[in-house]
Design an enzyme around this catalytic site. Structure first.
Site, PDB file in Angstrom:
ATOM      1  N   ALA A  83      -0.307 -24.055   8.509  1.00 56.24           N
ATOM      2  CA  ALA A  83      -1.629 -24.147   7.586  1.00 56.24           C
ATOM      3  C   ALA A  83      -2.373 -24.801   8.688  1.00 56.24           C
ATOM      4  O   ALA A  83      -2.271 -25.299   9.708  1.00 56.24           O
ATOM      5  CB  ALA A  83      -1.388 -25.266   6.649  1.00 56.24           C
ATOM      6  N   GLU A 103       0.258 -13.853   3.437  1.00 56.39           N
ATOM      7  CA  GLU A 103       0.999 -15.149   3.148  1.00 56.39           C
ATOM      8  C   GLU A 103       0.728 -15.439   1.796  1.00 56.39           C
ATOM      9  O   GLU A 103       1.522 -16.150   1.411  1.00 56.39           O
ATOM     10  CB  GLU A 103      -0.128 -16.254   4.190  1.00 56.39           C
ATOM     11  CG  GLU A 103       0.060 -15.761   5.659  1.00 56.39           C
ATOM     12  CD  GLU A 103      -0.922 -16.714   6.391  1.00 56.39           C
ATOM     13  OE1 GLU A 103      -0.381 -16.783   7.877  1.00 56.39           O
ATOM     14  OE2 GLU A 103      -1.806 -17.402   5.961  1.00 56.39           O
TER      15      GLU A 103
END
Ligand code: 5RP
Length: 217
Positions: A83, A103
């Protein structure tokens, strides 16, 4: 410990979340690449992987790991990915590598989402990292105008095309105090494919590598 060692620490810890026979959802980026390297060591124990980008698919295949189509696998037991920012509530900004759409698809198709990062990614509120938004090319200007109305400063990611043939607007200056609401507000703009806020489907576990070892949230 340098930043790459911290990423590696988190990536290697994610191996504990994999069970024998799993098809593993695999993310994109430098931390996910460390995870792929670690996955190669146990490749005989898994059934294969679903990749969130062409780049990750290539890396998986180069390690001899079978890459499967999500349409052929059904729900996945686990998705492992990095992230750009993460909160204590496990809401995320993703898409620094431009793979946010696939994703989000793989994260949504997985029972457990384990997010791996170095501890510099943990923030009190999202938005310092420019928010990636994948947009259909013909909607570039209209979406940009709507993002300005939200208080953002969108910037075209120059020379970049996503795996899906679209553009990315990186939106600066947004203070994202209500991530789920902002995710909804941007997702409904005509021409937006995906916004890089992961709040409706946050991570289930955050593994953060830091100087004092691994932190699990
Ligand atoms: C790619 C992503 C990545 O997970 C994010 O950019 C973090 O990358 P890195 O692990 O290289 O810091 O969302 O689209």
């Amino acid at each position: 410990m340098d930043i790459n060692d911290k990423k590696k620490l988190a990536a290697e810890a994610a191996i504990d979340y994999i069970q024998i026979g799993d098809v593993v959802g695999v993310g994109t980026g430098s931390t996910a690449n460390y995870f792929i390297d670690a996955l190669a060591d146990i490749k005989g124990k898994i059934d294969g992987a679903v990749a969130s980008s062409e780049a990750s698919a290539r890396l998986l295949q180069s390690h001899g790991i079978r890459v499967l189509d999500l349409n052929a696998t059904g729900q996945l037991p686990v998705y492992i990915d990095g992230a750009d920012e993460a909160t204590q509530q496990r809401s995320l900004i993703k898409g620094g590598g431009g793979a946010l759409t696939r994703e989000k698809i793989v994260a949504n198709a997985s029972r457990k989402f384990v997010c791996i990062a170095d501890d510099s990614k943990l923030v009190a509120s999202l938005g310092k990292f420019p928010l990636p938004v994948e947009v259909i090319p013909m909607a570039r200007s209209s979406v940009a105008r709507e993002l300005v109305q939200l208080g953002g400063v969108p910037e075209l990611r120059e020379g970049f095309t996503t795996d899906n043939g679209n553009i990315i607007l990186d939106v600066h200056n947004l203070e994202i105090l209500q991530p789920a609401k902002m995710e909804s507000d941007i997702s409904v703009m005509a021409g937006v494919v995906t916004v890089g806020i992961f709040a409706h489907r946050p991570a289930d576990v955050l593994l953060l590598g830091g100087d004092s070892g691994l932190t699990t949230i």
